[in-house]
Design a protein around this motif. Structure first.
Motif, short mmCIF file in Angstrom:
data_model
loop_
_atom_site.label_atom_id
_atom_site.label_comp_id
_atom_site.label_asym_id
_atom_site.label_seq_id
_atom_site.Cartn_x
_atom_site.Cartn_y
_atom_site.Cartn_z
N GLU A 8 37.40 23.52 60.53
CA GLU A 8 38.74 23.38 59.77
C GLU A 8 39.32 22.30 60.46
O GLU A 8 40.20 21.53 59.96
CB GLU A 8 39.27 24.86 59.60
N VAL A 9 39.34 22.52 61.63
CA VAL A 9 39.86 21.48 62.73
C VAL A 9 39.42 20.16 62.54
O VAL A 9 40.35 19.16 62.43
CB VAL A 9 40.03 22.19 64.13
N LEU A 10 38.25 19.84 62.26
CA LEU A 10 37.45 18.48 62.25
C LEU A 10 38.12 17.90 60.87
O LEU A 10 38.50 16.83 61.06
CB LEU A 10 36.14 18.75 62.19
N LYS A 11 38.26 18.70 59.91
CA LYS A 11 38.68 18.21 58.56
C LYS A 11 40.24 17.71 58.77
O LYS A 11 40.59 16.73 58.22
CB LYS A 11 38.74 19.14 57.49
N ILE A 12 40.95 18.47 59.49
CA ILE A 12 42.37 18.23 59.74
C ILE A 12 42.56 17.38 60.54
O ILE A 12 43.30 16.09 60.13
CB ILE A 12 43.25 19.33 60.36
N GLU A 13 41.78 16.89 61.58
CA GLU A 13 41.87 15.61 62.52
C GLU A 13 41.30 14.50 62.07
O GLU A 13 41.79 13.26 62.30
CB GLU A 13 41.05 16.27 63.97
N VAL A 14 40.36 14.60 61.13
CA VAL A 14 39.76 13.30 60.28
C VAL A 14 40.76 12.93 59.49
O VAL A 14 41.18 11.63 59.44
CB VAL A 14 38.44 13.73 59.50
N ALA A 15 41.47 13.68 58.79
CA ALA A 15 42.80 13.10 57.98
C ALA A 15 43.71 12.69 58.63
O ALA A 15 44.49 11.43 58.50
CB ALA A 15 43.15 14.32 57.09
N LYS A 16 44.24 13.27 59.88
CA LYS A 16 45.22 12.58 60.63
C LYS A 16 44.88 11.23 61.57
O LYS A 16 45.68 10.33 61.49
CB LYS A 16 45.45 13.54 61.87
N ALA A 17 43.67 11.19 61.97
CA ALA A 17 43.12 9.88 62.37
C ALA A 17 43.14 8.85 61.24
O ALA A 17 43.44 7.59 61.78
CB ALA A 17 41.71 10.24 62.90
N TYR A 26 35.33 8.82 64.89
CA TYR A 26 36.20 7.89 63.98
C TYR A 26 36.83 6.73 64.62
O TYR A 26 37.35 6.70 65.43
CB TYR A 26 37.29 8.92 63.23
N PRO A 27 36.83 5.47 64.31
CA PRO A 27 35.84 5.01 62.92
C PRO A 27 34.29 4.68 63.11
O PRO A 27 33.62 4.50 62.21
CB PRO A 27 36.73 3.92 62.34
N TRP A 28 33.87 4.66 64.57
CA TRP A 28 32.66 4.18 64.97
C TRP A 28 31.58 4.94 64.30
O TRP A 28 30.46 4.50 64.53
CB TRP A 28 32.71 3.90 66.31
#
Length: 288
Positions: free
Chosen positions: A120-129, A234-236
């Motif tokens: 859940e946190v990973l999905k949120i942090e990917v969107a924020k990044a 992200y993004p590498w």
């Protein structure tokens, strides 16, 4: 949890609230009885008196004033007690909800977050990044040889090693990182606003800590462990959650294979990950 006659379940907090409301109702009932007795006594005294003495008017005023005072008492004091009871119940409910949420997102054995919260946190942090164009890194890690440890020393020792590994991970993560046990012997860390060098630096420090710190010790028995680590960011390493996980898993698997091939006796001669972490400088990543 108990059940009411209609089959509806009630919690301990609801029972406490019902008990407090019952106490308030008893106070109101007792006050009403007291006011009634005083009023009746005053009216009886007035009815047996003859004449128009001044204190008759005082008794008449009291007969009308006492019920009015009781109405004020009911309107303010009892209402205040009910509000106080409500706020206490609300505070207890918030505390219980927080505890339940913590139980839902925590791994009991390691004390870390669980797989569900990690993703859940990973999905949120990917969107924020993606939105902020800030870097993001993740680490996945397997504990090597857990099955052999369980077979030789028992699952109790294996569980203690997992718990101590969780503590070691907590020592090396920042307050806004999310360290989690993903299941079995697999762990992961989400590192917001962390570039490739920062992720390498964290993995290096964690690796070195595990090399020198026994994860189990009792008397003369001491067990140190090794881990296989994979990194992605992200993004590498990709721009979607699935891509990052696949990249990190592939890196961890390559690390595991390369270390097995390079194993000489019990000595591990390969770097922490297949991406050359041993040569990556520390960029100041650490606790904040």
């Amino acid at each position: 949890m108990s059940r009411m006659p209609n089959g509806t379940s009630i919690t301990a907090s609801e029972r406490d609230l019902m008990r407090e409301e019952a106490n308030i109702n008893r106070i109101a009932w007792a006050g009403g009885v007291g006011v009634t007795i005083v009023t009746v006594a005053a009216l009886i005294a007035l009815s047996v008196e003859v004449g128009g003495q001044w204190w008759h008017y005082a008794l008449y005023s009291a007969a009308g004033g006492v019920p009015f005072a009781y109405a004020v008492f009911c309107g303010f004091v009892i209402r205040r007690m009910q509000l106080s009871s409500y706020h206490r119940f609300k505070a207890r409910l918030v505390t219980q909800l927080t505890d339940l949420q913590d139980l839902a997102y925590r791994d009991e054995l390691s004390g870390l977050f669980n797989r569900r919260h990690f993703y859940e946190v990973l999905k949120i942090e990917v969107a924020k990044a993606r939105l902020s164009r800030q870097p993001l890194a993740i680490l996945v890690m397997d504990l090597d040889g857990l099955k052999a440890i369980n077979d030789e020393y028992g699952h109790g020792v294996g569980d203690e090693i997992l718990a101590n590994l969780g503590k070691a991970m907590a020592r090396h993560t920042r307050t806004h990182d999310v360290a989690a046990r993903l299941g079995g012997d697999e762990f992961g860390i989400v590192m917001p606003v962390t570039d490739k060098r920062g992720a390498f630096a964290l993995a290096q420090r964690l690796w070195e800590d595990l090399e020198r710190t026994p994860m189990y010790q009792e008397g003369e028995k001491s067990i140190t462990v090794t881990v296989s680590v994979g990194l992605a960011g992200y993004p590498w390493g990709g721009e979607e959650v699935e891509e990052l996980i696949q990249w990190a898993d592939a890196d961890m698997y390559a690390n595991k294979v390369s270390r097995k091939l390079a194993r000489s006796g019990d000595a591990i001669t390969q770097p922490v990950t297949s991406q050359g972490i041993d040569s990556a400088p520390d960029d100041g990543y650490g606790k904040v």
